[in-house]
Motif scaffolding. Structure first.
Motif, PDB file in Angstrom:
ATOM      1  N   GLN A  30     -25.076  28.712  63.058  1.00 31.37           N
ATOM      2  CA  GLN A  30     -25.251  28.271  61.510  1.00 31.37           C
ATOM      3  C   GLN A  30     -24.756  26.890  61.242  1.00 31.37           C
ATOM      4  O   GLN A  30     -23.721  26.787  60.738  1.00 31.37           O
ATOM      5  N   ARG A  31     -25.634  25.883  61.289  1.00 30.66           N
ATOM      6  CA  ARG A  31     -25.033  24.733  60.981  1.00 30.66           C
ATOM      7  C   ARG A  31     -24.451  24.457  59.633  1.00 30.66           C
ATOM      8  O   ARG A  31     -25.093  24.836  58.520  1.00 30.66           O
ATOM      9  N   GLY A  32     -23.220  23.834  59.738  1.00 29.45           N
ATOM     10  CA  GLY A  32     -22.761  23.448  58.121  1.00 29.45           C
ATOM     11  C   GLY A  32     -21.815  24.651  57.837  1.00 29.45           C
ATOM     12  O   GLY A  32     -21.106  24.476  56.527  1.00 29.45           O
ATOM     13  N   LEU A  33     -21.699  25.643  58.267  1.00 29.91           N
ATOM     14  CA  LEU A  33     -21.119  26.831  57.881  1.00 29.91           C
ATOM     15  C   LEU A  33     -19.253  26.543  57.866  1.00 29.91           C
ATOM     16  O   LEU A  33     -18.991  26.305  58.867  1.00 29.91           O
ATOM     17  N   ILE A  34     -18.843  26.520  56.661  1.00 29.80           N
ATOM     18  CA  ILE A  34     -17.233  26.183  56.590  1.00 29.80           C
ATOM     19  C   ILE A  34     -16.603  27.362  56.646  1.00 29.80           C
ATOM     20  O   ILE A  34     -15.764  27.644  57.497  1.00 29.80           O
ATOM     21  N   LYS A  35     -17.160  28.675  55.675  1.00 28.63           N
ATOM     22  CA  LYS A  35     -16.326  29.639  55.866  1.00 28.63           C
ATOM     23  C   LYS A  35     -17.311  30.916  55.224  1.00 28.63           C
ATOM     24  O   LYS A  35     -18.263  30.444  54.585  1.00 28.63           O
ATOM     25  N   TYR A  36     -16.710  32.141  55.557  1.00 25.67           N
ATOM     26  CA  TYR A  36     -17.631  33.294  54.659  1.00 25.67           C
ATOM     27  C   TYR A  36     -16.510  34.133  54.343  1.00 25.67           C
ATOM     28  O   TYR A  36     -15.210  34.134  54.695  1.00 25.67           O
ATOM     29  N   GLU A  37     -16.991  34.905  53.289  1.00 27.47           N
ATOM     30  CA  GLU A  37     -15.559  35.769  52.691  1.00 27.47           C
ATOM     31  C   GLU A  37     -16.528  37.098  52.312  1.00 27.47           C
ATOM     32  O   GLU A  37     -17.687  37.223  51.544  1.00 27.47           O
ATOM     33  N   ILE A  38     -15.956  38.562  52.691  1.00 26.56           N
ATOM     34  CA  ILE A  38     -16.663  39.570  52.018  1.00 26.56           C
ATOM     35  C   ILE A  38     -16.239  39.822  50.703  1.00 26.56           C
ATOM     36  O   ILE A  38     -15.291  39.662  50.380  1.00 26.56           O
ATOM     37  N   LEU A  39     -17.399  40.005  49.871  1.00 24.18           N
ATOM     38  CA  LEU A  39     -17.342  40.348  48.461  1.00 24.18           C
ATOM     39  C   LEU A  39     -17.170  41.662  48.060  1.00 24.18           C
ATOM     40  O   LEU A  39     -16.279  41.878  47.412  1.00 24.18           O
ATOM     41  N   LYS A  40     -17.997  42.405  48.595  1.00 22.38           N
ATOM     42  CA  LYS A  40     -17.990  44.070  48.400  1.00 22.38           C
ATOM     43  C   LYS A  40     -18.800  44.587  49.459  1.00 22.38           C
ATOM     44  O   LYS A  40     -19.313  44.276  50.199  1.00 22.38           O
ATOM     45  N   GLY A  41     -18.250  45.829  49.724  1.00 21.49           N
ATOM     46  CA  GLY A  41     -18.913  46.782  50.373  1.00 21.49           C
ATOM     47  C   GLY A  41     -18.049  46.750  51.972  1.00 21.49           C
ATOM     48  O   GLY A  41     -17.264  46.114  52.298  1.00 21.49           O
ATOM     49  N   THR A  42     -18.835  47.502  52.869  1.00 18.47           N
ATOM     50  CA  THR A  42     -18.509  47.425  54.303  1.00 18.47           C
ATOM     51  C   THR A  42     -19.282  46.358  54.936  1.00 18.47           C
ATOM     52  O   THR A  42     -20.682  46.545  55.073  1.00 18.47           O
ATOM     53  N   PRO A  43     -18.648  45.375  55.722  1.00 16.22           N
ATOM     54  CA  PRO A  43     -19.593  44.543  56.468  1.00 16.22           C
ATOM     55  C   PRO A  43     -20.537  45.036  57.347  1.00 16.22           C
ATOM     56  O   PRO A  43     -20.215  46.104  57.994  1.00 16.22           O
ATOM     57  N   GLY A  44     -21.805  44.466  57.179  1.00 20.47           N
ATOM     58  CA  GLY A  44     -22.837  44.929  57.928  1.00 20.47           C
ATOM     59  C   GLY A  44     -23.604  46.074  57.452  1.00 20.47           C
ATOM     60  O   GLY A  44     -24.752  46.521  57.947  1.00 20.47           O
ATOM     61  N   LYS A  45     -23.138  46.764  56.256  1.00 16.25           N
ATOM     62  CA  LYS A  45     -23.695  47.986  55.734  1.00 16.25           C
ATOM     63  C   LYS A  45     -24.487  47.515  54.552  1.00 16.25           C
ATOM     64  O   LYS A  45     -24.278  46.494  53.823  1.00 16.25           O
ATOM     65  N   GLU A  46     -25.829  48.489  54.261  1.00 15.59           N
ATOM     66  CA  GLU A  46     -26.521  48.348  52.974  1.00 15.59           C
ATOM     67  C   GLU A  46     -25.640  48.217  51.820  1.00 15.59           C
ATOM     68  O   GLU A  46     -24.849  48.858  51.650  1.00 15.59           O
ATOM     69  N   GLY A  47     -26.014  47.187  51.011  1.00 11.88           N
ATOM     70  CA  GLY A  47     -25.104  46.943  49.805  1.00 11.88           C
ATOM     71  C   GLY A  47     -23.962  46.022  49.968  1.00 11.88           C
ATOM     72  O   GLY A  47     -23.598  45.408  48.950  1.00 11.88           O
ATOM     73  N   ALA A  48     -23.616  45.562  51.071  1.00 14.42           N
ATOM     74  CA  ALA A  48     -22.334  44.700  51.444  1.00 14.42           C
ATOM     75  C   ALA A  48     -22.884  43.459  50.983  1.00 14.42           C
ATOM     76  O   ALA A  48     -24.023  42.907  51.025  1.00 14.42           O
ATOM     77  N   GLN A  49     -21.899  42.499  50.233  1.00 15.83           N
ATOM     78  CA  GLN A  49     -22.185  41.355  49.867  1.00 15.83           C
ATOM     79  C   GLN A  49     -20.935  40.262  50.633  1.00 15.83           C
ATOM     80  O   GLN A  49     -19.894  40.698  50.871  1.00 15.83           O
ATOM     81  N   MET A  50     -21.614  39.111  50.950  1.00 17.77           N
ATOM     82  CA  MET A  50     -20.674  38.229  51.496  1.00 17.77           C
ATOM     83  C   MET A  50     -20.980  36.658  50.973  1.00 17.77           C
ATOM     84  O   MET A  50     -22.272  36.505  50.767  1.00 17.77           O
ATOM     85  N   LYS A  51     -19.982  36.075  50.510  1.00 16.17           N
ATOM     86  CA  LYS A  51     -20.229  34.817  50.214  1.00 16.17           C
ATOM     87  C   LYS A  51     -20.102  33.920  51.555  1.00 16.17           C
ATOM     88  O   LYS A  51     -19.198  33.822  52.318  1.00 16.17           O
ATOM     89  N   LEU A  52     -21.125  32.530  51.578  1.00 15.13           N
ATOM     90  CA  LEU A  52     -21.134  32.026  52.664  1.00 15.13           C
ATOM     91  C   LEU A  52     -21.011  30.598  52.129  1.00 15.13           C
ATOM     92  O   LEU A  52     -21.632  30.152  51.257  1.00 15.13           O
ATOM     93  N   GLU A  53     -20.314  29.751  52.500  1.00 16.23           N
ATOM     94  CA  GLU A  53     -19.871  28.343  52.166  1.00 16.23           C
ATOM     95  C   GLU A  53     -20.383  27.451  53.461  1.00 16.23           C
ATOM     96  O   GLU A  53     -19.966  27.405  54.514  1.00 16.23           O
ATOM     97  N   TYR A  54     -21.376  26.376  52.832  1.00 17.62           N
ATOM     98  CA  TYR A  54     -21.771  25.432  53.883  1.00 17.62           C
ATOM     99  C   TYR A  54     -21.559  23.793  53.244  1.00 17.62           C
ATOM    100  O   TYR A  54     -21.562  23.962  52.155  1.00 17.62           O
ATOM    101  N   LYS A  55     -21.687  23.019  54.320  1.00 12.88           N
ATOM    102  CA  LYS A  55     -21.244  21.632  53.914  1.00 12.88           C
ATOM    103  C   LYS A  55     -22.698  21.042  54.708  1.00 12.88           C
ATOM    104  O   LYS A  55     -22.817  20.833  55.969  1.00 12.88           O
TER     105      LYS A  55
END
Length: 152
Positions: A30-55
């Motif tokens: 994923q070009r430009g991806l600087i970082k990711y952060e789990i916001l809620k839930g279990t990573p990879g599971k339904e309902g989980a949320q992740m913040k993705l930051e790109y440049k």
């Protein structure tokens, strides 16, 4: 705006999913991806949320991924929300002969605000081109170990 992109990856589906289902691998395709952060839930599971930051060049972009359905190895669906854009992704993975995998990605973009609606209307090809670029970058990473994070 809706469209479908697809690519054939020269690896068995289990290997494709293993590489795809790792947040640590995202920087490699994923070009430009600087970082990711789990916001809620279990990573990879339904309902989980992740913040993705790109440049992207001089532009910063923040997306929130929400997993709608994770039925790996067959399918994975999520939404991606950014300012003015709601993107629904439906991804399907089919085993082919000779240990290959077909990845079909169905994209739907919903735009808010005049500027984003205008961009979606005037430049639909740019969105499809970007989606195909992600698939191609993943294919190169999965098959050859080529990482976009090593490019300048």
């Amino acid at each position: 705006m809706k469209y479908t992109t697809e690519i054939v990856i020269n690896l068995p589906r289990e290997e494709v999913i293993k590489k795809l289902d790792s947040p640590e691998n995202m920087k490699h395709w994923q070009r430009g991806l600087i970082k990711y952060e789990i916001l809620k839930g279990t990573p990879g599971k339904e309902g989980a949320q992740m913040k993705l930051e790109y440049k992207m060049g001089k532009r910063d972009m923040v997306l929130t991924e929400t997993i709608l359905k994770n039925k790996f190895p067959e399918e994975f669906h999520a939404t991606y929300d950014a300012k003015g854009v709601h993107n629904i992704q439906q991804n399907y993975f089919t085993e082919l002969e000779n240990g290959k995998t077909k990845w079909i990605s169905k994209s739907e973009f919903q735009f808010a605000g005049f500027g984003m609606k205008l961009m979606g209307f005037l430049m639909p090809g740019a969105f499809k081109k970007q989606s195909l670029k992600y698939l191609t970058d993943f294919k190169n990473f999965a098959e050859k170990g080529t990482s976009v994070s090593e490019e300048s």
